[in-house]
Enzyme design. Sequence first.
Site, PDB file in Angstrom:
ATOM      1  N   SER A  27       0.834  -1.215   0.000  1.00  0.00           N
ATOM      2  CA  SER A  27       0.000   0.000   0.000  1.00  0.00           C
ATOM      3  C   SER A  27       0.865   1.259   0.000  1.00  0.00           C
ATOM      4  O   SER A  27       0.557   2.237  -0.698  1.00  0.00           O
ATOM      5  CB  SER A  27      -0.981   0.003   1.173  1.00  0.00           C
ATOM      6  OG  SER A  27      -0.342  -0.318   2.378  1.00  0.00           O
ATOM      7  N   HIS A  59      -2.167  -8.975   1.695  1.00  0.00           N
ATOM      8  CA  HIS A  59      -1.886  -7.710   2.391  1.00  0.00           C
ATOM      9  C   HIS A  59      -3.061  -7.418   3.330  1.00  0.00           C
ATOM     10  O   HIS A  59      -3.326  -8.186   4.243  1.00  0.00           O
ATOM     11  CB  HIS A  59      -1.643  -6.625   1.325  1.00  0.00           C
ATOM     12  CG  HIS A  59      -1.062  -5.343   1.830  1.00  0.00           C
ATOM     13  ND1 HIS A  59      -0.514  -5.194   3.077  1.00  0.00           N
ATOM     14  CD2 HIS A  59      -0.926  -4.110   1.234  1.00  0.00           C
ATOM     15  CE1 HIS A  59      -0.077  -3.957   3.238  1.00  0.00           C
ATOM     16  NE2 HIS A  59      -0.323  -3.269   2.131  1.00  0.00           N
ATOM     17  N   HIS A  71       5.356 -13.168   8.017  1.00  0.00           N
ATOM     18  CA  HIS A  71       5.490 -11.785   7.550  1.00  0.00           C
ATOM     19  C   HIS A  71       6.666 -11.708   6.591  1.00  0.00           C
ATOM     20  O   HIS A  71       7.645 -12.439   6.744  1.00  0.00           O
ATOM     21  CB  HIS A  71       5.721 -10.835   8.726  1.00  0.00           C
ATOM     22  CG  HIS A  71       5.451  -9.409   8.361  1.00  0.00           C
ATOM     23  ND1 HIS A  71       6.429  -8.582   7.853  1.00  0.00           N
ATOM     24  CD2 HIS A  71       4.310  -8.682   8.409  1.00  0.00           C
ATOM     25  CE1 HIS A  71       5.893  -7.397   7.613  1.00  0.00           C
ATOM     26  NE2 HIS A  71       4.617  -7.421   7.934  1.00  0.00           N
ATOM     27  N   ARG A 109       2.111  -4.766  16.911  1.00  0.00           N
ATOM     28  CA  ARG A 109       0.712  -4.350  16.730  1.00  0.00           C
ATOM     29  C   ARG A 109      -0.217  -5.456  17.228  1.00  0.00           C
ATOM     30  O   ARG A 109      -1.273  -5.191  17.803  1.00  0.00           O
ATOM     31  CB  ARG A 109       0.438  -4.040  15.248  1.00  0.00           C
ATOM     32  CG  ARG A 109       1.305  -2.903  14.709  1.00  0.00           C
ATOM     33  CD  ARG A 109       1.162  -2.748  13.217  1.00  0.00           C
ATOM     34  NE  ARG A 109       1.570  -3.952  12.500  1.00  0.00           N
ATOM     35  CZ  ARG A 109       1.442  -4.115  11.183  1.00  0.00           C
ATOM     36  NH1 ARG A 109       0.903  -3.161  10.450  1.00  0.00           N
ATOM     37  NH2 ARG A 109       1.852  -5.230  10.610  1.00  0.00           N
ATOM     38  N   ASP A 116      -2.793  -9.172  11.729  1.00  0.00           N
ATOM     39  CA  ASP A 116      -4.099  -9.604  11.246  1.00  0.00           C
ATOM     40  C   ASP A 116      -4.667 -10.783  12.026  1.00  0.00           C
ATOM     41  O   ASP A 116      -5.854 -11.087  11.919  1.00  0.00           O
ATOM     42  CB  ASP A 116      -4.011  -9.959   9.759  1.00  0.00           C
ATOM     43  CG  ASP A 116      -3.687  -8.729   8.938  1.00  0.00           C
ATOM     44  OD1 ASP A 116      -4.274  -7.683   9.216  1.00  0.00           O
ATOM     45  OD2 ASP A 116      -2.819  -8.814   8.061  1.00  0.00           O
TER      46      ASP A 116
HETATM   47  C1  LIG Z   1       2.643 -12.801   5.045  1.00  0.00           C
HETATM   48  C2  LIG Z   1       3.189 -13.751   3.970  1.00  0.00           C
HETATM   49  C3  LIG Z   1       2.418 -13.477   2.662  1.00  0.00           C
HETATM   50  C4  LIG Z   1       4.676 -13.486   3.762  1.00  0.00           C
HETATM   51  O1  LIG Z   1       5.088 -14.181   2.626  1.00  0.00           O
HETATM   52  P1  LIG Z   1       6.613 -14.585   2.393  1.00  0.00           P
HETATM   53  O2  LIG Z   1       7.494 -13.410   2.682  1.00  0.00           O
HETATM   54  O3  LIG Z   1       6.696 -15.163   1.016  1.00  0.00           O
HETATM   55  O4  LIG Z   1       6.832 -15.690   3.519  1.00  0.00           O
HETATM   56  P2  LIG Z   1       8.029 -16.749   3.641  1.00  0.00           P
HETATM   57  O5  LIG Z   1       9.243 -16.265   2.928  1.00  0.00           O
HETATM   58  O6  LIG Z   1       8.130 -17.063   5.085  1.00  0.00           O
HETATM   59  O7  LIG Z   1       7.454 -18.003   2.838  1.00  0.00           O
HETATM   60  C5  LIG Z   1       8.202 -19.200   2.728  1.00  0.00           C
HETATM   61  C6  LIG Z   1       7.257 -20.395   2.656  1.00  0.00           C
HETATM   62  O8  LIG Z   1       6.558 -20.480   3.918  1.00  0.00           O
HETATM   63  C7  LIG Z   1       5.181 -20.524   3.693  1.00  0.00           C
HETATM   64  N1  LIG Z   1       4.485 -19.787   4.751  1.00  0.00           N
HETATM   65  C8  LIG Z   1       4.656 -18.498   5.096  1.00  0.00           C
HETATM   66  N2  LIG Z   1       3.755 -18.149   6.030  1.00  0.00           N
HETATM   67  C9  LIG Z   1       3.014 -19.241   6.272  1.00  0.00           C
HETATM   68  C10 LIG Z   1       1.900 -19.487   7.121  1.00  0.00           C
HETATM   69  N3  LIG Z   1       1.355 -18.551   7.880  1.00  0.00           N
HETATM   70  N4  LIG Z   1       1.386 -20.727   7.107  1.00  0.00           N
HETATM   71  C11 LIG Z   1       1.916 -21.715   6.321  1.00  0.00           C
HETATM   72  N5  LIG Z   1       2.936 -21.514   5.483  1.00  0.00           N
HETATM   73  C12 LIG Z   1       3.479 -20.299   5.469  1.00  0.00           C
HETATM   74  C13 LIG Z   1       5.008 -19.769   2.381  1.00  0.00           C
HETATM   75  O9  LIG Z   1       3.742 -20.080   1.790  1.00  0.00           O
HETATM   76  C14 LIG Z   1       6.181 -20.265   1.586  1.00  0.00           C
HETATM   77  O10 LIG Z   1       5.877 -21.545   1.102  1.00  0.00           O
HETATM   78  P3  LIG Z   1       6.403 -22.040  -0.358  1.00  0.00           P
HETATM   79  O11 LIG Z   1       7.887 -22.037  -0.222  1.00  0.00           O
HETATM   80  O12 LIG Z   1       5.767 -23.358  -0.512  1.00  0.00           O
HETATM   81  O13 LIG Z   1       5.902 -20.995  -1.346  1.00  0.00           O
HETATM   82  C15 LIG Z   1       3.010 -15.234   4.395  1.00  0.00           C
HETATM   83  O14 LIG Z   1       3.643 -15.426   5.641  1.00  0.00           O
HETATM   84  C16 LIG Z   1       1.541 -15.656   4.498  1.00  0.00           C
HETATM   85  O15 LIG Z   1       0.950 -16.063   3.479  1.00  0.00           O
HETATM   86  N6  LIG Z   1       0.922 -15.573   5.724  1.00  0.00           N
HETATM   87  C17 LIG Z   1      -0.456 -15.870   5.874  1.00  0.00           C
HETATM   88  C18 LIG Z   1      -1.313 -14.716   5.376  1.00  0.00           C
HETATM   89  C19 LIG Z   1      -1.205 -13.516   6.287  1.00  0.00           C
HETATM   90  O16 LIG Z   1      -1.303 -13.629   7.490  1.00  0.00           O
HETATM   91  N7  LIG Z   1      -1.029 -12.301   5.694  1.00  0.00           N
HETATM   92  C20 LIG Z   1      -0.971 -11.060   6.442  1.00  0.00           C
HETATM   93  C21 LIG Z   1       0.396 -10.492   6.475  1.00  0.00           C
HETATM   94  S1  LIG Z   1       0.507  -9.067   7.500  1.00  0.00           S
END
Ligand SMILES: CC(C)(COP(=O)(O)OP(=O)(O)OC[C@H]1O[C@@H](n2cnc3c(N)ncnc32)[C@H](O)[C@@H]1OP(=O)(O)O)[C@@H](O)C(=O)NCCC(=O)NCCS
Length: 432
Positions: free
Chosen positions: A241, A271, A318, A327, A373
């Site tokens: 954002s 996001h 994250h 937060r 979140d």
């Molecule tokens: C926030 C988020 C998008 C960050 O993405 P990212 O920077 O790519 O995260 P990572 O580098 O830790 O990801 C590495 C792996 O762990 C997995 N992973 C990360 N968070 C995870 C979670 N909460 N549950 C299960 N698996 C998760 C990813 O899907 C990724 O898998 P892959 O290698 O098969 O693609 C991710 O943690 C997520 O999808 N969380 C859940 C959604 C969420 O809460 N979003 C709000 C963020 S404020």
Amino acid sequence: MPTLKETLAARIPKFRREVDDIRHNHGEKVIGEVTIAQAYGGMRGVKSMVTETSALDPNEGIRFRGHTIPELQKALPRAAEGEEPLPEGLFYLLLTGDLPTEENVAEVTAEWQARGTLPEYVYKVLDALPPQTHPMTQLSAGIVAQQPESVFVRRYREGISKSEYWEYTFEDTMNLLARLPALAAYIYRRTYKGGKIIPADPELDWAGNFAHMLGYDTRMFRELMRLYLTIHADHEGGNVSAHATHLVGSTLSDVYYSLAAGMNGLAGPLHGLANQEVLRWILHVREELGGGVPSRQKLSSFVWDTLNSGRVIPGYGHAVLRKTDPRYMAEREFALKHMPDDELFRIVSTLYEIVPAILIEHGKAKNPWHNVDAHSGVLLMHNGMVEHDFYTVLFGVSRAMGVLSSLVWDRALGLPLERPKSLTTEYIKTII
Ligand SMILES: CC(C)(COP(=O)(O)OP(=O)(O)OC[C@H]1O[C@@H](n2cnc3c(N)ncnc32)[C@H](O)[C@@H]1OP(=O)(O)O)[C@@H](O)C(=O)NCCC(=O)NCCS
């Protein structure tokens, strides 16, 4: 007392000189390198932009102009009835870098009250959309519909010097922020409450009045809005954002176009939409496990089932943070103070205890800890706001303060059009 604009006007020339000096004398200094993995991988960790309003430490979380959330909960002025910081104070801090006095905050509150009326045509634009339109689509449309009012656009056409750009961006920012609660409240009222508008209460602060216009006239909900709108405002410059607002703003698009772009990014499930996803998942957990507060063991196997079916655990992980989001902790403290026995909060609390260890054992997520979140939804549900699709709009109203403060500074520093270099895989094959 100097006004907010006078304070900014006094600050800007000195800081501009400092930045000009850094760019001129140290412009060639290398601050990082970029790998192929980063070029394909969402530019994680690439140091390639400057944002003054806040900085994110992976282990400590966000600092707004150098101050942590717990520090600000103590240092920022509060409403007479409450204990939570007033978001107007955070806005003052983000913009100027100074902790505000009560008078500084009162000035912002008064300015926003004076500028807060939503033009009639915005209601008509929203009314033209089908009622089932997602609230984030309505928010984006309602923001961009006001674009013809941009003071910056009018003055730019008349011909102004570059050093004045920030002044009119500031005026647009103040107008837009002042009106956002009325816009968001109308989206809520028309989508879920039959369209009856609740007029503003001129006695209330920005967040308190927002709660009132949404139709929630309790002290707890006003306090929740003050906290919520304060802590979601900014998360340094690289999140979608903030970056989208900055990127679009770098073309000298006005604040209406720029913020709408940021809000469109916030609407994505990775996001801002994540808070509604989290709540859906928690409600689903409760339903699947037969209601009430499930045991740790039942919750634990449910978390494993979610992971084993290839899905993520919403509310955890994250892109930058590597510890529990402060937060999240601020929201947890709020729940412990106001609603410790709430059933959904107790589920969230049990997940708080068990999920990180499971994610560590699962071994994929780089950050197994709670993000913001994971919590916000249950606080809203407890207060009767059950319409999950609306939650991201609350996030957006808050985020607008951070990204628009940054946009004022982009103009103050005369930052140029953003235009990174992209590569093709064909080219990358030639260098490996
Ligand atoms: C926030 C988020 C998008 C960050 O993405 P990212 O920077 O790519 O995260 P990572 O580098 O830790 O990801 C590495 C792996 O762990 C997995 N992973 C990360 N968070 C995870 C979670 N909460 N549950 C299960 N698996 C998760 C990813 O899907 C990724 O898998 P892959 O290698 O098969 O693609 C991710 O943690 C997520 O999808 N969380 C859940 C959604 C969420 O809460 N979003 C709000 C963020 S404020």
